[in-house]
Enzyme design. Sequence first.
Site, short mmCIF file in Angstrom:
data_model
loop_
_atom_site.label_atom_id
_atom_site.label_comp_id
_atom_site.label_asym_id
_atom_site.label_seq_id
_atom_site.Cartn_x
_atom_site.Cartn_y
_atom_site.Cartn_z
N ASP A 60 85.04 22.57 -14.11
CA ASP A 60 84.50 22.95 -15.73
C ASP A 60 85.61 22.72 -16.73
OD1 ASP A 60 85.50 25.11 -14.61
OD2 ASP A 60 83.85 26.37 -14.77
N ASP A 84 91.43 30.14 -3.34
CA ASP A 84 90.44 28.99 -2.96
C ASP A 84 91.52 27.76 -2.54
OD1 ASP A 84 88.47 30.45 -3.26
OD2 ASP A 84 87.95 29.79 -5.34
N ASP A 141 90.66 35.67 -5.76
CA ASP A 141 90.76 35.24 -4.70
C ASP A 141 91.51 33.76 -4.67
OD1 ASP A 141 88.87 33.89 -6.06
OD2 ASP A 141 86.93 34.98 -5.26
#
Length: 451
Positions: free
Chosen positions: A154, A58, A56
């Site tokens: 992260d 983002d 996807d």
Amino acid sequence: MNIQPVIIPRAEHPISRSLVSPNALRVLYRLKDNGYTAYLVGGCVRDLLLGREPKDFDIATDATPNQVKRIFRNCRLVGRRFRLAHIHFQDEILEVATFRALAPDSPEDELESPPSAEGEESRPRPPRHLVSDEGMVLRDNVFGTPAEDALRRDFTVNALAYSVADFSIIDYVGGVEDLRRGVIRTIGDPAVRFTEDPVRMIRAVRFAALLGFTMEDATWRALLELAPSITRAAAPRLYEEVLKLFLCGEGERVYQLMRQTGLFGHLFPRFSAWLDRETDGFPHSQIGKALEWVDGQVGSGEPVSPPLLLTLMFGEFLEERAEELASGGMPPQESMNAAVAEFLGELAPLVSVPNRVGVVVRDILAMQSRLRKIPGKRPQGVLARTCFADAMAYLRCRCAVTGEGEKVLAWWERYARESVMPPVEAGVGEETTGQPRKRRRRRRGKKPAAS
Ligand code: ATP
Ligand code: MG
């Protein structure tokens, strides 16, 4: 925060606009034309740089959710923990998030107003950032700068941004270099980052396995040390993460890494203890082979349902436990029910498998004994069961792994093929479900047989 990013100009990276979803480009341009900063961020930039197809696209921007909503008619704001804008297109929903910051240093910072403050959005807000006694972040919904937005992510390889203003890549954390070297490295101190959110440990394993990367030394050491703390993550979230882990297409590699880091043993203590024992002098190696089979399915675009995955992973253990219960005098179908209920019940505080999924796991396993009888009574009833396809897939995998059950499998495959009624044969006004018609039952009110 005043960190200077490394900017990689268009001429020096391979991301072409033709690789980006046209809807994502539309959203990026519209935000830019309205005076906002807008980037593609996260996994899609990583995947585009690696030549992989992103799952996807983002988008991150300095427009607040309400400002995004004002620009796009097809926009809905979602999320309670942090507000996100979803832009709806015919065949795609794009997520647009306002740049966020992670741990603010002082309570004053928590009252930070949005970057492009205006109207009601510039009012001071109550603290939105909470940390538990053990350092775990409970809420993080503080608007931030692009640099802060990169630093809260992260891993370095997940923190890259692609700008439509000049088609450059913006790298605050050395992510491009780590991508080139094939390294998973947390942003900042790994012990702190894994403590803030233990699920990051599982994500590290997933990305290392999926991308074929190694873990940077300090990240690896912190992971080994903090693996027991994975149990502090919320059980429903861990269930979702476990599915992503083992359905990523590299489930076997994931499994090896999960075992090696100890994460697997902390998530599935009873099952792991069983794996470490032998049954009749044989080690339990089916899970690895079953996961290889799952990887094959995922690789060829065949979906594997969550209950099928769980049955493939834990089936050998559950079947053995059900036999144990049956040899103690429990009726066979009841013993499978009990084995599954006992296992999922024990697992629930760690990894909570939804009840509707557990029911299908039980049905897939319970159906195996019926499948072994060919043709048996009422084979058309077996075919009509909703879990038939998953039960067959389980049998197919078992057959591939152990070489047992080939004849049975071939019989059911042929029976299923030949039982599909062509539409012309169906009577007028009858539905053609592609499955054989059920015989109408004479007696009413009789409970269906337990399975
Ligand atoms: P995938 O291809 O599996 O979707 P992804 O990198 O896009 O991988 P997502 O879970 O979709 O992963 O998350 C999108 C981005 O959000 C990540 O790339 C990362 O930058 C950030 N992110 C996600 N989860 C966390 C987390 N637990 N802690 C910090 N950042 C996170
Ligand atoms: Mg993603």
